[in-house]
Design an enzyme around this catalytic site. Sequence first.
Site, short mmCIF file in Angstrom:
data_model
loop_
_atom_site.label_atom_id
_atom_site.label_comp_id
_atom_site.label_asym_id
_atom_site.label_seq_id
_atom_site.Cartn_x
_atom_site.Cartn_y
_atom_site.Cartn_z
N ASN A 225 0.84 -1.20 0.00
CA ASN A 225 0.00 0.00 0.00
C ASN A 225 0.87 1.25 0.00
OD1 ASN A 225 -2.06 -1.79 0.13
ND2 ASN A 225 -2.43 -1.55 2.32
N ASP B 101 -0.47 4.24 0.77
CA ASP B 101 -1.28 5.26 1.44
C ASP B 101 -0.68 5.79 2.74
OD1 ASP B 101 -1.87 3.18 3.35
OD2 ASP B 101 -3.52 2.52 2.10
N HIS C 208 5.94 -0.59 -2.69
CA HIS C 208 5.49 0.14 -3.89
C HIS C 208 5.57 1.65 -3.72
CE1 HIS C 208 3.07 -3.65 -5.26
NE2 HIS C 208 4.37 -3.75 -5.46
N SER D 194 -4.56 -9.57 -3.34
CA SER D 194 -5.00 -10.58 -4.32
C SER D 194 -3.87 -11.54 -4.69
CB SER D 194 -5.54 -9.89 -5.57
OG SER D 194 -4.55 -9.02 -6.10
N GLU E 42 -11.89 -13.48 0.15
CA GLU E 42 -12.14 -14.61 -0.78
C GLU E 42 -10.83 -15.29 -1.11
OE1 GLU E 42 -13.91 -12.25 -3.85
OE2 GLU E 42 -11.97 -11.88 -4.81
#
Length: 243
Positions: A102, A104, A119, A189, A215
């Site tokens: 992230n 942020d 990143h 993911s 998921e």
Amino acid sequence: MKCLPAELISSLQSAKRVTVLTGAGLSAESGLPTFRGDGGLWKKYKAEDLASIDGFLKRPQVVWEWYEYRRSIYANARPNPGHLALVELEKFYPEFTLITQNTDGLHFAAGSENILELHGNIRRNRCHLCGKLYPEKVEPNGQVPPRCGCGGMLRPDVVWFGEALSPSILDAAWRAASQSELFFSIGTSALVQPAASLSLVAKRSGAVLVEINLEPTPLSFEVDYFLEGKASEWLFLIKEALQ
Ligand code: OAD
């Protein structure tokens, strides 16, 4: 009702070296959009236009304004209980590394310390020519994007598709993954490399591998524990198990 498996609780209590990899799903609970899946940024926008050097050189103003728009959303985001639980975990373990995809800055805002930002960070800029770093807010000096003293255009200090990660950060992440006894992959993911490989590096080096996600992902069939559901809820239980 969610319940941690008893063997996982005993691994949580006995481990000394723990590494956590986080992704956009962790910040989703702070109101920030993820990249893939319903409502994901890459469903609405083309990554190659907005997150690549070619896209930037072709339409620098559009790319700059898109990041300014995202920054305006990020400016109001606050760490959620998932970020805060990770601060508590760091206090508990003698060796704790938080690797995040992230950009942020919410792990810093929460108070985590040993953070590797794979990143980059959207709240910083850098010159695309000389690499000089700039804060988020820069004098526009009449140009969009603003210019560096060397004449180069400023861009967000994030890693775009096709760009290399910082070798020192990646090395440190690899080391932490390969030395950990317990490795968590949370809210990602597990599709973007090299971040996604870190979980497998940990597993092959003997770590117990735990995934937390709403998921299943491509990583799920490799993990020792798949904890299905919201990151903040599982992290709360994990934090409680350590008290
Ligand atoms: P993705 O958007 O690809 O995946 C987010 C994951 O979080 C999905 O698997 C969701 O099921 C899961 N998720 C969503 N909400 C959750 C919640 N509350 N609790 C637990 N899981 C939840 O985001 P990343 O994997 O982080 O690159 O994406 C990797 C990289 O791709 C990003 O760092 C970004 C992007 O292009 C750069 O910015 C360079």
